[in-house]
Structure formats: structure tokens, C-alpha cells
Design an enzyme around this catalytic site. Structure first.
Site, short mmCIF file in Angstrom:
data_model
loop_
_atom_site.label_atom_id
_atom_site.label_comp_id
_atom_site.label_asym_id
_atom_site.label_seq_id
_atom_site.Cartn_x
_atom_site.Cartn_y
_atom_site.Cartn_z
CD GLN A 177 7.04 27.80 23.78
OE1 GLN A 177 7.33 27.05 22.85
NE2 GLN A 177 7.91 28.08 24.75
CG HIS B 175 10.09 29.08 19.48
ND1 HIS B 175 11.30 28.48 19.28
CD2 HIS B 175 9.71 28.74 20.74
CE1 HIS B 175 11.66 27.81 20.36
NE2 HIS B 175 10.71 27.94 21.26
CG ASP C 153 11.07 25.14 25.17
OD1 ASP C 153 10.42 24.20 24.69
OD2 ASP C 153 10.69 26.33 25.12
CG HIS D 222 -0.28 -21.60 7.02
ND1 HIS D 222 -0.28 -21.42 5.67
CD2 HIS D 222 0.08 -20.39 7.57
CE1 HIS D 222 0.05 -20.17 5.39
NE2 HIS D 222 0.28 -19.52 6.53
CD GLU E 249 5.43 21.86 20.18
OE1 GLU E 249 6.59 21.48 19.92
OE2 GLU E 249 5.01 22.99 19.90
CG HIS E 250 5.02 23.12 24.44
ND1 HIS E 250 5.20 23.74 23.21
CD2 HIS E 250 6.16 22.45 24.70
CE1 HIS E 250 6.40 23.44 22.74
NE2 HIS E 250 7.00 22.65 23.62
#
Length: 439
Positions: free
Chosen positions: A267, A270, A370, A429, A336-337
Site C-alpha cells: 500500500q 501507491h 485491489d 392533514h 480503509e483496509h
């Protein structure tokens, strides 16, 4: 390379944990201020502004905003055979995984002549963003497009940054993925300006420089893409403010340090701002992982990028008392992961409340998700997994309730309706029901 935070013997609440855990130093407010004039100019000037921003940010001025059909065909024809096979399998698994997410229409009977139908309706048009910066991501094309197609969206448009090395077109692999998926409306537009194009639409005398506005914008990107999505929320719907990637690994002494190190590096590859976090009750494992990282990072293709990410304030090793303590920490972090590499990984995974996606055991690395697991890799970042979900068909669906009462069904509840209307001082109403009863 990675700093260590020792939480052993410390009893901290969730908010206190969030304050001490590593996190990227990101100022979304500053980014929002920076994208505001970009969005404003795209809204007012349209295609000329988009062309100017492509030249400014991407170093190339595309011949047209929309990618010509022949470029999509050529990209698919030029795709390496092994990559085509892999993308095809990724698409197949993604379809199966997302079809399982489709909600079932339901009808509830409250009595004779009293029914409410629950329907799920896809939005009409979506704008999908596929990053193309440090690493163009055809996998993001698969994740966005498949979820929208399975949801039943009729009109899909995709944008990805123009590439100087490809004559102002997006990366060829991204174009090939679009062609494989049957997406022919593709734009060579990147960054915050692409989000503005989707949100506001672009009109031009040249059809190839026009783009109809969409209902929902989805897809990952950098902080400026995330800030732009925040800014246009309300004009359009969005999936989430998915920013730079992050991984947390919860591991005990039995974990293989080679696996843990490889996953943290995967990761970090990235982006220099990517976050990698190891949470463990084993100082020995932490030391072994550090050794593995030194060796593997030095040999990696993107060594400088990896080292920057792993040594940054967003990454680190967190020492905890035991696995129970580790679960508290990762629930507070809301990665996230999240990988679980413990002796009882499946059971420990069941105790996780906050994560974009959970990867169970030593043979479920994040890169599996991924690319080809069948799950979606567009996930909430920056701790937003505490309240947000990953991309799925639900982002492209609307829940619509259809109320279907006949005369007898209405009469049965008219007195209750009148009483509630009177309690709220809204007598008209009640009258709307009373007049149907013939009072």
C-alpha cells in the site's frame, strides 16, 4: 523506518486513541479552498477551462475532451493478452460479488387494502472517476463500472486524466478496461475539474467537448478530487471522500513477518502519503517486520516512494497489550483496509466494527481486494469507515416507497391520522382523510 507508538498499559477511549494513532496530516479545508475556483471556472467556462487545466496540471492539451471511439478500440486491441485475461476475470468476479448486494423489493401488508411497496430504483446517469497519476488504475474502472452496471444505471460516463505520453488520451490500459466493459463515453479530464464537469455538465458547439451533467459521482482520487466531491455534494450525490490509501494489519506473534512486511509495502507503493499501520502485541514480530521492510523496500521498484510513506507521520507500529487491546485500537482507527493475521483470525474479524474492508488470515492480502477478490476496492479512508461504506450497488440505487391503500384501508386508520394531525396542529392533514370517509 516506521515509528513506534507504545500503548501497552494505557486505557484510552476511542476518541483518545484516534488522537494518538498515526494519520495523514491532511487539511481538507485548505484543499477545498484551492478547488473552489477550479470548480467555479469549469461551471462558467466549460470546455475551454477544462482544456486549460489539462495543460496546467497534466502537461498536455487534449484534442477533444471525449475520447474518440477508435482510441478505445485500439487500446483494447493493443492490450497484452495476460492483462486482458486478468481484467476479464476481475470483471467476472466483481459482477458476482456485486449482484449479491442487490436488495430485494418487498411489499408489507398492514391489513386489508393497506400496502406499502419498497422499490429500489437506479439513478439515471453517473460520472465515474479513474485516477491516472502516479499509477493509472484500470482496476478502479472495473470497480466503478461494474457496481453501476449491476445496479442498472443506464448512462455511464468515465473520466481519467490525459497523459502527455499518450497524445492527451488517458492511459491505454484504462481505455482498454472501458472497452471491455462496454463503456464508450470516456473523457480525458482529471482532478477536481473532472468532478466539476460531471456535476455541472459542459456545453459546447463541438459534441466531442460536451458532457451532460450526472446524478452521482464516484471513484477514488487524491485530496483535491476528494475536496471537489465534498464541494459538489448536494448538486450531485457522491460515494465518499475516498482519499489516499491506507492499510492496518492486526497481527500476533504467530504472523509471518514476510507477509506483514510485504502487505505494508504494497500500500505504501501507491503514494508517498499512503498510510501503513501495524498493530501487534509482539515486539519480536514488530522487529522482524522492520527487518523485512528494510530489505524489501530497498529492492522495490518504487523504493523512494515506499520509504517516504512508511517513514511519514501517517504510518507506524502500535504496540498493544494483547489481541483484545489491538481490536480496540483498530476499531478506533477505522482503516480503509484491515488485515487480521492472528491465531483466530476469523473470530477476531467478527469483532471488527469499523473498517472499509476486512481481510482475514494470512492468505487474504489487501492486493487481492485491489484486483480480483470480487469485492470493491473503492473504500472509505481517513477514519470515515466509522460511518461510511465502500462503493457498492447501493450508491447507485434509490429507495422509493410506494403507498397503496384502498378505501377500506384508509378508513381503518383515519381516526388515528386525525388525532396525530390535531396533536401537531395541522388540521388540514386530518381533513384530507376525513373528506374521503364522507364525514
Amino acid at each position: 523506518m516506521m515509528r513506534t507508538i507504545d500503548l501497552r498499559g494505557r486505557a484510552l477511549g476511542a476518541a483518545e486513541l484516534r488522537a494518538v494513532l498515526p494519520r495523514a496530516e491532511v487539511d481538507i479545508e485548505v484543499a477545498t479552498q484551492r478547488v473552489a475556483p477550479i470548480l467555479a471556472r469549469v461551471r462558467t467556462e466549460g470546455a475551454p477551462a477544462l482544456a486549460d487545466y489539462a495543460e496546467q496540471f497534466d502537461g498536455v492539451r487534449p484534442a477533444s475532451l471525449r475520447v474518440p471511439p477508435e482510441a478505445l478500440t485500439a487500446a483494447l486491441e493493443g492490450l497484452a493478452a495476460d492483462v486482458r485475461v486478468a481484467l476479464t476475470e476481475s470483471i467476472r468476479r466483481a459482477r458476482l460479488g456485486h449482484e449479491a448486494q442487490l436488495p430485494t423489493p418487498r411489499t408489507t401488508e398492514f391489513g386489508p387494502g393497506a400496502r406499502v411497496h419498497q422499490r429500489w430504483v437506479p439513478v439515471q446517469r453517473v460520472g465515474l472517476y479513474a485516477p491516472g497519476g502516479l499509477a493509472p488504475l484500470p482496476s478502479s474502472v472495473v470497480m466503478n463500472v461494474v457496481a453501476a452496471q449491476v445496479a442498472g444505471v443506464a448512462s455511464l460516463a468515465l473520466a481519467s486524466p490525459p497523459q502527455k505520453d499518450h497524445d492527451g488520451l488517458p492511459d491505454p490500459t484504462i481505455l482498454a478496461a472501458c472497452a471491455l466493459l462496454g463503456v464508450d463515453e470516456v473523457y480525458a479530464v482529471g482532478g477536481a475539474q473532472a468532478i466539476g464537469m460531471f456535476a455541472y455538465g459542459v456545453r459546447s458547439d463541438r459534441p466531442e467537448d460536451s458532457c451532460e451533467a450526472v446524478d452521482v459521482v464516484t471513484g477514488p482520487g487524491n485530496i483535491y478530487v476528494a475536496a471537489a466531491k465534498r464541494a459538489v455534494l448536494g448538486v450531485v450525490g457522491i460515494d465518499a471522500e475516498a482519499g489516499t490509501t491506507e492499510i492496518a494489519v492486526l497481527a500476533d506473534s504467530g504472523a509471518d513477518p514476510r507477509f506483514v512486511a510485504a502487505d505494508l509495502i504494497s500500500q505504501a507503493e501507491h503514494d508517498p502519503a499512503a498510510a501503513s499501520l501495524l498493530v501487534t502485541d509482539s515486539p519480536a514480530l514488530a522487529a522482524a517486520v522492520a527487518e523485512e521492510i528494510e530489505t524489501r523496500a530497498a529492492a522495490a521498484k518504487h523504493s523512494a516512494r515506499i520509504r517516504t510513506a512508511l517513514s511519514g507521520p501517517q504510518s507506524g507500529v502500535v504496540l498493544v497489550d494483547d489481541v483484545d487491546h489491538g481490536i480496540e485500537v483498530v476499531n478506533a482507527y477505522a482503516a480503509e483496509h484491515l488485515e487480521i493475521q492472528t491465531a483466530d483470525a476469523a473470530a477476531d474479524a467478527e469483532r471488527i466494527r469499523n473498517a472499509g474492508a476486512i481481510f482475514v488470515g494470512p492468505y487474504s492480502p489487501v492486493p487481492l481486494g485491489d484486483y480480483i477478490a470480487g469485492s470493491n476496492h473503492v473504500l472509505p479512508t481517513g477514519g470515515t469507515a466509522r460511518y461510511a461504506s465502500g462503493l457498492g450497488v447501493q450508491v447507485y440505487l434509490k429507495s422509493v416507497q410506494v403507498i397503496d391503500y384502498d378505501e377500506a384501508g384508509l378508513k381503518e386508520v383515519t381516526d388515528d391520522l386525525i388525532a396525530l394531525a390535531a396533536a401537531e396542529d395541522l388540521p388540514a392533514h386530518g381533513e384530507a382523510a376525513r373528506v374521503r370517509r364522507g364525514d
